[in-house]
Scaffold this active site. Structure first.
Site, PDB file in Angstrom:
ATOM      1  N   HIS A  36     -11.588   9.883  15.187  1.00 11.25           N
ATOM      2  CA  HIS A  36     -12.040   8.494  15.093  1.00 11.25           C
ATOM      3  C   HIS A  36     -13.568   8.436  14.994  1.00 11.25           C
ATOM      4  O   HIS A  36     -14.119   7.668  14.208  1.00 11.25           O
ATOM      5  CB  HIS A  36     -11.631   7.709  16.352  1.00 11.25           C
ATOM      6  CG  HIS A  36     -10.151   7.586  16.572  1.00 11.25           C
ATOM      7  ND1 HIS A  36      -9.503   8.217  17.603  1.00 11.25           N
ATOM      8  CD2 HIS A  36      -9.199   6.896  15.908  1.00 11.25           C
ATOM      9  CE1 HIS A  36      -8.217   7.914  17.575  1.00 11.25           C
ATOM     10  NE2 HIS A  36      -7.992   7.119  16.549  1.00 11.25           N
ATOM     11  N   GLN A 152      -0.871   6.143   4.607  1.00 12.62           N
ATOM     12  CA  GLN A 152      -1.464   4.869   5.004  1.00 12.62           C
ATOM     13  C   GLN A 152      -2.615   4.487   4.073  1.00 12.62           C
ATOM     14  O   GLN A 152      -2.744   3.336   3.655  1.00 12.62           O
ATOM     15  CB  GLN A 152      -1.953   4.991   6.453  1.00 12.62           C
ATOM     16  CG  GLN A 152      -2.710   3.813   6.980  1.00 12.62           C
ATOM     17  CD  GLN A 152      -2.905   3.926   8.481  1.00 12.62           C
ATOM     18  OE1 GLN A 152      -2.004   3.629   9.241  1.00 12.62           O
ATOM     19  NE2 GLN A 152      -4.059   4.356   8.921  1.00 12.62           N
TER      20      GLN A 152
END
Ligand code: AMP
Length: 278
Positions: A36, A152
């Protein structure tokens, strides 16, 4: 760093983004790790304002999936983001995101029903819906997403294109542990033995790549050799496929546009990984 908990406050901010500022957005479900943070770093590099959202989206979890147990640690997340030059953290509640009379869903035909969408019906409907909502609320120029979730990225790029949304996705490389395991919030579920078994995902990818380099291009053969690695480590294969990087369609013969993509259950934990063939 400002923490924004209400949709109305985030909308106020995004309505008034400075005209010349480039806004970068990193949507996450929290329990942050170096993967992240690499997206945040990239956003900081390319943008003037960085917004990170933390929201565990119930709509993308199936009824038998891990929504209730999904790891959460907002204090730790905020500390990490505070040290990463983030300007705004958007941390909305489900009450505000999906109020009682909520009725609208986004579906990306075809791409949503294959690979992870085949095993997790409704997953990408939940993902596409929340991401479009977040993009409408944050109004970023660029959205930074990990190739860890390769399907995704493809689904959301298609959604943004089809719905004429001007936000562009910047796909970012997968960050891995030293031994090759792709970083994931779900790795915390693994016990020490499972952590060792989990290496079978990246090992299967590596063997397929090395066989391709040696001239084997038949997909069935490459998939068979990759699957052997999974079985040897007692992983339960959900899928292992060689697909076209743009269409996600199965390829019978691998080439330089092929993506190796797989999902494997290690114990009760479902892990995913993927890599370009070359
Ligand atoms: P998540 O919190 O799992 O929904 O992930 C939020 C974003 O971080 C998504 O764009 C993921 O693809 C990305 N991400 C998760 N793990 C990694 C990783 N190991 N390397 C790069 N990006 C990642």
């Amino acid at each position: 760093m400002q923490i924004v908990e209400s949709v109305s406050r985030m909308l106020e901010l995004s309505r008034d983004w400075p005209p010349k500022a480039k806004v970068g957005f990193v949507p996450t479900m929290g329990y942050l790790h170096a993967g992240h943070l690499s997206l945040v770093q990239q956003a900081n590099l390319l943008c003037d304002i960085t917004v990170v959202s933390i929201y565990v989206n119930p709509a993308q979890f199936g009824p038998k999936e891990d929504l209730a147990n999904y790891p959460r640690d907002i204090d730790r997340d905020l500390q990490l983001l505070g040290n990463s030059q983030v300007d705004y953290v958007f941390f909305p509640t489900t009450k505000e995101i999906y109020p009682e009379n909520y009725r609208t869903w986004v579906e990306v035909d075809g791409l949503s029903g294959v690979l992870c969408g085949g095993s997790r019906p409704g997953h990408f409907k939940g993902v596409a819906t929340i991401v479009l909502k977040l993009v409408n609320i944050v109004k970023p120029h660029l959205m930074f997403m990990g190739e860890k979730d390769f399907q995704q990225v493809v689904v959301l790029q298609t959604m943004l294109r089809d719905l004429n949304v001007s936000t562009q996705i910047v796909p970012c490389p997968i960050v891995r542990e030293k031994d090759g395991l792709a970083m994931s919030s779900r790795n915390v579920y693994l016990n020490p033995q499972e952590r060792e078994q989990a290496l079978c995902l990246s090992e299967a990818i590596q063997i397929i790549k090395s066989l391709y380099k040696k001239g084997i291009t038949n997909s069935d053969e490459l998939i068979r050799r990759g699957s052997e690695i999974i079985e040897r480590k007692d992983g339960r294969l959900d899928y292992l496929k060689l697909v076209d990087s743009n269409s996600l369609e199965d390829m019978t013969v691998a080439d330089s546009h092929t993506r190796i993509i797989l999902a494997v259950f290690i114990g009760r934990t479902r892990l995913i990984d993927n890599q370009a063939m070359v």
